[in-house]
Design a protein around this motif. Structure first.
Motif, PDB file in Angstrom:
ATOM      1  N   ILE A  74     133.229  -1.671   5.918  1.00  0.00           N
ATOM      2  CA  ILE A  74     132.457  -0.837   4.992  1.00  0.00           C
ATOM      3  C   ILE A  74     133.213  -0.673   3.674  1.00  0.00           C
ATOM      4  O   ILE A  74     132.619  -0.665   2.592  1.00  0.00           O
ATOM      5  N   TYR A  75     134.525  -0.546   3.773  1.00  0.00           N
ATOM      6  CA  TYR A  75     135.353  -0.419   2.568  1.00  0.00           C
ATOM      7  C   TYR A  75     135.177  -1.648   1.668  1.00  0.00           C
ATOM      8  O   TYR A  75     134.990  -1.513   0.453  1.00  0.00           O
ATOM      9  N   ARG A  76     135.226  -2.837   2.270  1.00  0.00           N
ATOM     10  CA  ARG A  76     135.066  -4.064   1.479  1.00  0.00           C
ATOM     11  C   ARG A  76     133.649  -4.184   0.933  1.00  0.00           C
ATOM     12  O   ARG A  76     133.448  -4.644  -0.207  1.00  0.00           O
ATOM     13  N   LEU A  77     132.668  -3.776   1.740  1.00  0.00           N
ATOM     14  CA  LEU A  77     131.278  -3.841   1.283  1.00  0.00           C
ATOM     15  C   LEU A  77     131.063  -2.908   0.089  1.00  0.00           C
ATOM     16  O   LEU A  77     130.395  -3.279  -0.888  1.00  0.00           O
ATOM     17  N   HIS A  78     131.650  -1.729   0.146  1.00  0.00           N
ATOM     18  CA  HIS A  78     131.489  -0.793  -0.973  1.00  0.00           C
ATOM     19  C   HIS A  78     132.197  -1.320  -2.225  1.00  0.00           C
ATOM     20  O   HIS A  78     131.686  -1.154  -3.341  1.00  0.00           O
ATOM     21  N   ALA A  79     133.363  -1.925  -2.041  1.00  0.00           N
ATOM     22  CA  ALA A  79     134.054  -2.510  -3.190  1.00  0.00           C
ATOM     23  C   ALA A  79     133.195  -3.593  -3.832  1.00  0.00           C
ATOM     24  O   ALA A  79     133.138  -3.715  -5.064  1.00  0.00           O
ATOM     25  N   ARG A  80     132.517  -4.373  -3.003  1.00  0.00           N
ATOM     26  CA  ARG A  80     131.625  -5.411  -3.533  1.00  0.00           C
ATOM     27  C   ARG A  80     130.423  -4.785  -4.235  1.00  0.00           C
ATOM     28  O   ARG A  80     129.974  -5.273  -5.284  1.00  0.00           O
ATOM     29  N   SER A  81     129.904  -3.689  -3.679  1.00  0.00           N
ATOM     30  CA  SER A  81     128.726  -3.052  -4.293  1.00  0.00           C
ATOM     31  C   SER A  81     129.051  -2.471  -5.665  1.00  0.00           C
ATOM     32  O   SER A  81     128.184  -2.411  -6.546  1.00  0.00           O
ATOM     33  N   ARG A  82     130.313  -2.054  -5.862  1.00  0.00           N
ATOM     34  CA  ARG A  82     130.706  -1.491  -7.157  1.00  0.00           C
ATOM     35  C   ARG A  82     130.775  -2.565  -8.240  1.00  0.00           C
ATOM     36  O   ARG A  82     130.763  -2.247  -9.431  1.00  0.00           O
ATOM     37  N   ARG A  83     130.871  -3.807  -7.819  1.00  0.00           N
ATOM     38  CA  ARG A  83     130.907  -4.904  -8.794  1.00  0.00           C
ATOM     39  C   ARG A  83     129.513  -5.425  -9.152  1.00  0.00           C
ATOM     40  O   ARG A  83     129.379  -6.309 -10.004  1.00  0.00           O
ATOM     41  N   GLN A  84     128.487  -4.884  -8.496  1.00  0.00           N
ATOM     42  CA  GLN A  84     127.126  -5.324  -8.777  1.00  0.00           C
ATOM     43  C   GLN A  84     126.656  -4.796 -10.131  1.00  0.00           C
ATOM     44  O   GLN A  84     127.063  -3.717 -10.577  1.00  0.00           O
ATOM     45  N   GLN A  85     125.799  -5.564 -10.781  1.00  0.00           N
ATOM     46  CA  GLN A  85     125.212  -5.164 -12.052  1.00  0.00           C
ATOM     47  C   GLN A  85     123.957  -4.343 -11.773  1.00  0.00           C
ATOM     48  O   GLN A  85     122.952  -4.860 -11.291  1.00  0.00           O
ATOM     49  N   GLY A  86     124.001  -3.051 -12.045  1.00  0.00           N
ATOM     50  CA  GLY A  86     122.852  -2.188 -11.795  1.00  0.00           C
ATOM     51  C   GLY A  86     122.935  -1.524 -10.432  1.00  0.00           C
ATOM     52  O   GLY A  86     123.639  -1.980  -9.526  1.00  0.00           O
ATOM     53  N   TRP A  87     122.169  -0.439 -10.287  1.00  0.00           N
ATOM     54  CA  TRP A  87     122.236   0.328  -9.039  1.00  0.00           C
ATOM     55  C   TRP A  87     121.334  -0.243  -7.952  1.00  0.00           C
ATOM     56  O   TRP A  87     121.594  -0.027  -6.771  1.00  0.00           O
ATOM     57  N   LEU A  88     120.277  -0.986  -8.328  1.00  0.00           N
ATOM     58  CA  LEU A  88     119.383  -1.527  -7.299  1.00  0.00           C
ATOM     59  C   LEU A  88     120.088  -2.543  -6.398  1.00  0.00           C
ATOM     60  O   LEU A  88     119.968  -2.457  -5.168  1.00  0.00           O
ATOM     61  N   PRO A  89     120.803  -3.541  -6.941  1.00  0.00           N
ATOM     62  CA  PRO A  89     121.530  -4.446  -6.049  1.00  0.00           C
ATOM     63  C   PRO A  89     122.558  -3.716  -5.183  1.00  0.00           C
ATOM     64  O   PRO A  89     122.755  -4.061  -4.016  1.00  0.00           O
ATOM     65  N   SER A  90     123.210  -2.707  -5.760  1.00  0.00           N
ATOM     66  CA  SER A  90     124.192  -1.948  -4.993  1.00  0.00           C
ATOM     67  C   SER A  90     123.518  -1.190  -3.851  1.00  0.00           C
ATOM     68  O   SER A  90     124.021  -1.162  -2.724  1.00  0.00           O
TER      69      SER A  90
END
Length: 368
Positions: A74-90
């Motif tokens: 989950i930690y790695r997934l959240h780190a990846r989500s923070r690199r997404q452009q925009g909140w919808l992909p995250s």
């Protein structure tokens, strides 16, 4: 100038140690949570007439174990989500992550329970899989959200520490560059003066010029050795100062008397390379050259209350010339010590009351 004596940046070791401490701390917290839930469940289990006291521990510890194992993912997934452009992909990434966490958590938890029950020879009927999944999904969504919040806080903390590390690294590189610039100013300064000295005596006294050349060779050899480290012992620094003093005595003859008085405890202390060359050169070339009589130059060092105390004293002229603009003497010494030691170093130049000068340098005691 290479700084082979400089220790590795502390933040690198600190970061690895912090991660290790956090891992052990996280494991301890998860174990404590599992045991507390187990003790609470045990009370209800006994009240309901349960026959196997280990069952509540299996139920709760299997859940916390799977949570602990899935938390790094989950930690790695959240780190990846923070690199997404925009909140919808995250958001989409976290929805998929919550679903995957629920499936893996429920599957692994009940798989472990079935395995333990089979080994114990005890029947286990938790209910219909759909009902189990629906019941556990609600709790798992809350757990997932809590873990994501914890991961977000940790990643913000790591980002802040990384910025501090980058700043510290830049400050270290800047300090090294400034020290290299200061050292480069010092080395040609005394070298050019020595070459001028050789030029002035070579036609008057060839043997004396020859001795000066030999002393200069020794001086340059020691200077090259000093360049390998930004700091060395006081004994190594004196190996640079003594050939220079010999050159100056060859120039001024009986007009110059030199005394070196260094305590044994001080000789093994560390100090910046080429620190004493400029003060000694100033004491001689400015004071002896402008004094008609005998001038005594004394270099001394001692350790007092955890500090290395250095003195360069001469009986010649008062030292107002050392503060003149553009001087690479005292101003250079002050700047080098300020970059290396900050407020922990002290430099003071004063008249000794008899027409001479006294330069005092104090550094924190650091042994090789």
């Amino acid at each position: 100038m290479e700084n082979s004596m400089r220790p590795a940046p502390p933040f690198m070791a600190a970061s690895a140690a912090a991660r290790q401490r956090f891992s052990w701390g996280f494991a301890a917290v998860m174990l404590a949570v599992g045991l507390l839930h187990s003790m609470s469940e045990l009370q209800q289990y006994r009240a309901g007439g349960g026959q196997h006291p280990w069952e509540p521990f299996l139920w709760e510890l299997s859940s916390t174990l799977l949570t602990a194992l899935l938390a790094p993912l989950i930690y790695r997934l959240h780190a990846r989500s923070r690199r997404q452009q925009g909140w919808l992909p995250s958001l989409g990434l976290h929805l998929a992550g919550a679903l995957g966490y629920t499936l893996l958590h429920v599957t692994g938890m009940f798989g472990l329970r079935f395995a333990v029950y089979a080994v114990a020879g005890v029947s286990y009927e938790p209910g219909h899989p759909a009902d189990i999944l629906l019941y556990e999904a609600g709790k798992d969504l809350v757990s997932y959200g809590f873990i994501v919040g914890l991961c977000h806080g940790l990643q913000l903390h790591e980002a802040s520490r990384q910025r501090e590390q980058d700043l510290l690294r830049l400050q270290t590189e800047l300090a090294e560059a400034r020290l290299n610039r200061l050292a480069e100013q010092i080395q040609p300064h005394f070298l050019f003066n020595t070459l001028n000295l050789i030029s002035s005596v070579m036609y008057e006294d060839v043997p004396r010029a020859d001795r000066i050349v030999c002393d200069l060779a020794t001086l340059l050899r020691q200077a090259l050795t000093a360049q390998e480290n930004s700091r060395h012992t006081l004994a190594a620094e004196l190996a640079l100062v003594r050939p220079y003093l010999a050159i100056m005595q060859a120039r001024f003859g009986e007009r110059l008397q030199v005394q070196v008085d260094v305590e044994e405890a001080a000789s093994v202390c560390l100090l910046p390379s080429l620190l004493l060359i400029a003060p000694v050169e100033n004491a001689i070339t400015h004071d002896v050259a402008h004094s008609a009589g005998l001038v005594q130059v004394r270099v001394s060092a001692a350790v007092r209350e955890g500090r290395l105390c250095l003195q360069v004293a001469n009986s010649g002229r008062a030292p107002e010339r050392s503060e003149r603009p553009g001087s690479v003497g005292l101003s250079n010494t002050r700047e080098r010590l300020r970059v290396l030691y900050g407020d922990a170093a002290r430099v003071r130049l004063s008249a000794d009351g008899a027409g001479g000068s006294l330069l005092e340098i104090e550094l924190p005691e650091q042994r090789a």
